[in-house]
Design an enzyme around this catalytic site. Structure first.
Site, PDB file in Angstrom:
ATOM      1  N   SER A 108       0.894  -1.254   0.017  1.00  0.00           N
ATOM      2  CA  SER A 108       0.028   0.102  -0.035  1.00  0.00           C
ATOM      3  C   SER A 108       0.816   1.169  -0.077  1.00  0.00           C
ATOM      4  O   SER A 108       2.251   1.324   0.373  1.00  0.00           O
ATOM      5  CB  SER A 108      -0.869  -0.009   1.380  1.00  0.00           C
ATOM      6  OG  SER A 108      -1.396  -1.200   1.370  1.00  0.00           O
TER       7      SER A 108
HETATM    8  N1  SAH Z   1      -0.851  -4.105   3.719  1.00  0.00           N
HETATM    9  C1  SAH Z   1      -0.465  -4.924   2.430  1.00  0.00           C
HETATM   10  C2  SAH Z   1      -1.098  -4.974   1.526  1.00  0.00           C
HETATM   11  C3  SAH Z   1      -1.202  -6.069   0.533  1.00  0.00           C
HETATM   12  S1  SAH Z   1      -2.324  -6.083  -0.641  1.00  0.00           S
HETATM   13  C4  SAH Z   1       0.956  -4.334   2.138  1.00  0.00           C
HETATM   14  O1  SAH Z   1       1.296  -3.058   2.217  1.00  0.00           O
HETATM   15  O2  SAH Z   1       2.004  -4.989   1.770  1.00  0.00           O
HETATM   16  C5  SAH Z   1      -3.669  -6.772   0.093  1.00  0.00           C
HETATM   17  C6  SAH Z   1      -3.596  -8.253   0.394  1.00  0.00           C
HETATM   18  O3  SAH Z   1      -4.697  -8.820   0.713  1.00  0.00           O
HETATM   19  C7  SAH Z   1      -2.937  -9.121  -0.483  1.00  0.00           C
HETATM   20  O4  SAH Z   1      -1.506  -9.734  -0.222  1.00  0.00           O
HETATM   21  C8  SAH Z   1      -4.098 -10.251  -0.607  1.00  0.00           C
HETATM   22  O5  SAH Z   1      -3.593 -11.351  -0.965  1.00  0.00           O
HETATM   23  C9  SAH Z   1      -4.651 -10.190   0.546  1.00  0.00           C
HETATM   24  N2  SAH Z   1      -6.150 -10.427   0.657  1.00  0.00           N
HETATM   25  C10 SAH Z   1      -7.049 -10.410  -0.061  1.00  0.00           C
HETATM   26  N3  SAH Z   1      -8.183 -11.192   0.246  1.00  0.00           N
HETATM   27  C11 SAH Z   1      -7.777 -11.525   1.441  1.00  0.00           C
HETATM   28  C12 SAH Z   1      -8.460 -12.279   2.486  1.00  0.00           C
HETATM   29  N4  SAH Z   1      -9.860 -12.700   2.451  1.00  0.00           N
HETATM   30  N5  SAH Z   1      -7.773 -12.679   3.618  1.00  0.00           N
HETATM   31  C13 SAH Z   1      -6.427 -12.478   3.630  1.00  0.00           C
HETATM   32  N6  SAH Z   1      -5.743 -11.848   2.790  1.00  0.00           N
HETATM   33  C14 SAH Z   1      -6.353 -11.287   1.805  1.00  0.00           C
END
Ligand code: SAH
Length: 220
Positions: free
Chosen positions: A62
């Protein structure tokens, strides 16, 4: 001091002066956690720019502003137990770990969950537990949580997450009827129910799961 100390400090100043992040603890965490270690090596030089960046499995780390904003909305004082959904690279996890007592993070993609576990170990972070699975179900055995942060966008507030929030607890999550346009929603649990407010537009990868989108559309 590492080679990125100066760009990191500049990033934190930008969060303060341009985005009006006011929580000093949040600003301090943003000025401390080495974001360059959470991005792919080839993108390291861009780690402190004000952008989301691609990570593995077609997901994104993010934007620093949104990490700071969501974290600030949780009003963490240091005593909280926090649930994070969508741990991804682990960057937001590391920020939360500095500001709360304990962080439970759920990541759906095994490759990312493994990477996250390794990062936590590598950085010597001791107050984080990682689970691979569908975070829209929460993490029942450790509930209730003082704060919940969801880093992927869903169609509506996932009921299990509301159920697992402590009274007085705060949940921040991107919600949108399409996967492209979302509002950041802050839900607070009161004695009587829930108070929700929209706190600004945002764009996140889809929250995929039982209480999220059933599958990714337009996202791959
Ligand atoms: N805070 C993280 C954001 C990653 S993007 C960072 O800054 O790196 C969002 C993430 O949510 C992705 O890695 C995706 O795989 C995950 N995601 C999507 N649906 C999900 C779910 N139901 N449970 C857990 N993770 C999920």
């Amino acid at each position: 001091m590492d080679e990125f100390a100066i760009p990191r400090k500049r990033m934190a100043e930008h969060l303060r002066n341009h985005y009006r992040i006011v929580d000093e603890r949040v600003l301090d965490a943003m000025n401390t956690v080495p974001r360059h270690l959470f991005v792919p090596e080839a993108l390291r030089s861009q780690a402190y720019k004000d952008n989301a960046l691609p990570i593995a499995a077609k997901q994104t780390i993010s934007q620093p502003f949104i990490v700071a904003r969501m974290t600030e909305l949780l009003h963490l004082a240091g005593t909280e137990r926090v649930l994070e959904i969508g741990g991804g690279s682990g960057y937001q996890t590391a920020i939360l770990a500095r500001l709360a007592r304990k962080v439970f993070t759920v990541e759906r993609v095994p490759e990312l969950a493994d990477g996250l576990k390794k990062m936590v170990r590598r950085l010597g972070i001791r107050n984080v537990s990682v689970r691979c699975g569908d975070g829209t179900e929460g993490w029942r055995v450790y509930a209730p949580f003082d704060a919940i942060l969801v880093a992927a966008g869903g169609p509506e507030l996932p009921q299990p997450l509301l159920d697992q929030l402590e009274i007085g607890g705060r949940l921040v999550i991107p919600i949108g009827e399409t996967q492209k346009s979302q509002q950041l929603v802050l839900a607070t649990r009161t004695e009587k129910g829930f108070k929700t407010e929209d706190v600004g537009p945002c764009a996140f990868v889809p929250l995929i799961g039982e209480h999220g989108w059933k599958e990714a559309r337009n996202s791959v």
